[in-house]
Design a protein around this motif. Structure first.
Motif, PDB file in Angstrom:
ATOM      1  N   GLU A  14     -33.395 -21.581  -1.140  1.00  0.00           N
ATOM      2  CA  GLU A  14     -34.566 -21.295  -1.966  1.00  0.00           C
ATOM      3  C   GLU A  14     -35.025 -19.854  -1.812  1.00  0.00           C
ATOM      4  OE1 GLU A  14     -38.150 -23.528  -0.912  1.00  0.00           O
ATOM      5  OE2 GLU A  14     -37.210 -24.042   0.970  1.00  0.00           O
ATOM      6  N   LYS A  15     -35.601 -19.330  -2.915  1.00  0.00           N
ATOM      7  CA  LYS A  15     -36.128 -17.964  -2.891  1.00  0.00           C
ATOM      8  C   LYS A  15     -37.447 -17.980  -2.146  1.00  0.00           C
ATOM      9  CE  LYS A  15     -37.285 -15.950  -6.813  1.00  0.00           C
ATOM     10  NZ  LYS A  15     -37.324 -15.078  -8.011  1.00  0.00           N
ATOM     11  N   VAL A  16     -37.602 -17.021  -1.211  1.00  0.00           N
ATOM     12  CA  VAL A  16     -38.813 -16.974  -0.401  1.00  0.00           C
ATOM     13  C   VAL A  16     -39.672 -15.740  -0.671  1.00  0.00           C
ATOM     14  CG1 VAL A  16     -37.924 -18.439   1.456  1.00  0.00           C
ATOM     15  CG2 VAL A  16     -37.529 -15.974   1.548  1.00  0.00           C
ATOM     16  N   THR A  17     -39.049 -14.665  -1.130  1.00  0.00           N
ATOM     17  CA  THR A  17     -39.786 -13.420  -1.329  1.00  0.00           C
ATOM     18  C   THR A  17     -39.072 -12.577  -2.372  1.00  0.00           C
ATOM     19  OG1 THR A  17     -40.296 -13.440   1.041  1.00  0.00           O
ATOM     20  CG2 THR A  17     -40.771 -11.422  -0.112  1.00  0.00           C
ATOM     21  N   GLU A  18     -39.847 -11.794  -3.136  1.00  0.00           N
ATOM     22  CA  GLU A  18     -39.236 -10.804  -4.013  1.00  0.00           C
ATOM     23  C   GLU A  18     -40.156  -9.597  -4.104  1.00  0.00           C
ATOM     24  OE1 GLU A  18     -38.623 -11.942  -8.112  1.00  0.00           O
ATOM     25  OE2 GLU A  18     -40.451 -13.142  -8.105  1.00  0.00           O
ATOM     26  N   GLY A  19     -39.565  -8.457  -4.412  1.00  0.00           N
ATOM     27  CA  GLY A  19     -40.352  -7.238  -4.522  1.00  0.00           C
ATOM     28  C   GLY A  19     -39.620  -6.166  -5.287  1.00  0.00           C
ATOM     29  N   LYS A  20     -40.353  -5.103  -5.571  1.00  0.00           N
ATOM     30  CA  LYS A  20     -39.798  -3.954  -6.282  1.00  0.00           C
ATOM     31  C   LYS A  20     -40.106  -2.710  -5.454  1.00  0.00           C
ATOM     32  CE  LYS A  20     -40.240  -1.742 -10.802  1.00  0.00           C
ATOM     33  NZ  LYS A  20     -40.995  -1.840 -12.069  1.00  0.00           N
ATOM     34  N   PHE A  21     -39.056  -2.080  -4.965  1.00  0.00           N
ATOM     35  CA  PHE A  21     -39.168  -0.920  -4.086  1.00  0.00           C
ATOM     36  C   PHE A  21     -38.756   0.332  -4.852  1.00  0.00           C
ATOM     37  CE2 PHE A  21     -38.800  -4.535  -1.426  1.00  0.00           C
ATOM     38  CZ  PHE A  21     -39.276  -4.224  -0.163  1.00  0.00           C
ATOM     39  N   LYS A  22     -39.492   1.426  -4.652  1.00  0.00           N
ATOM     40  CA  LYS A  22     -39.167   2.689  -5.323  1.00  0.00           C
ATOM     41  C   LYS A  22     -38.633   3.674  -4.294  1.00  0.00           C
ATOM     42  CE  LYS A  22     -40.881   5.280  -9.098  1.00  0.00           C
ATOM     43  NZ  LYS A  22     -42.029   5.543  -9.952  1.00  0.00           N
ATOM     44  N   PHE A  23     -37.541   4.349  -4.662  1.00  0.00           N
ATOM     45  CA  PHE A  23     -36.882   5.317  -3.795  1.00  0.00           C
ATOM     46  C   PHE A  23     -36.719   6.640  -4.519  1.00  0.00           C
ATOM     47  CE2 PHE A  23     -35.718   1.316  -2.000  1.00  0.00           C
ATOM     48  CZ  PHE A  23     -35.614   1.555  -0.644  1.00  0.00           C
ATOM     49  N   VAL A  24     -36.673   7.724  -3.737  1.00  0.00           N
ATOM     50  CA  VAL A  24     -36.367   9.049  -4.260  1.00  0.00           C
ATOM     51  C   VAL A  24     -35.134   9.553  -3.523  1.00  0.00           C
ATOM     52  CG1 VAL A  24     -37.151  11.448  -4.382  1.00  0.00           C
ATOM     53  CG2 VAL A  24     -38.715   9.601  -4.955  1.00  0.00           C
TER      54      VAL A  24
END
Length: 122
Positions: free
Chosen positions: A87-97
């Motif tokens: 099962e999916k427990v966490t999700e996110g959107k990370f920004k990188f340079v």
């Protein structure tokens, strides 16, 4: 590990977040073909707890691409009881340079400039 848990026996969200940042950084670095730095966490959702004994898998893909920056969508999934329910427990959107050896932002190569082994995974 038990040292990474709270009083309820769930893994600390910060530990899961750090694993997601590591995975997202690997994805971003491969796409940028350079060093990258995390500059923002645009969103994060903790959906279900991660328990001691769960097998954690982190999955990433580039969801936005700019001239020197990119956003990586990250999902964390667990397999319960080693062979049980996934099962999916966490999700996110990370920004990188993307940065050069002096720490200055640097352009991300166009897809046609990437080596085949990177392009095949894009």
């Amino acid at each position: 590990m038990p040292a990474d848990t709270n009083a309820a026996g769930d893994i600390f969200g910060g530990w899961v977040l750090s694993q997601m940042d590591i995975a997202a950084g690997i994805c971003a670095g491969q796409r940028a073909q350079s060093r990258v730095v995390t500059v923002a966490l645009d969103s994060m959702s903790f959906i279900r707890p991660v328990k001691v004994g769960d097998i954690l898998g982190i999955y990433t893909h580039v969801c936005e691409l700019g001239r020197t920056s990119m956003a990586i969508h990250v999902e964390a999934w667990v397999r319960r009881d080693r062979i049980g329910l996934r099962e999916k427990v966490t999700e996110g959107k990370f920004k990188f340079v993307s940065i050069d050896k002096h720490g200055n932002s640097t352009p991300i190569p166009h897809e046609d400039e990437l080596p085949d082994y990177v392009r095949d995974g894009v």
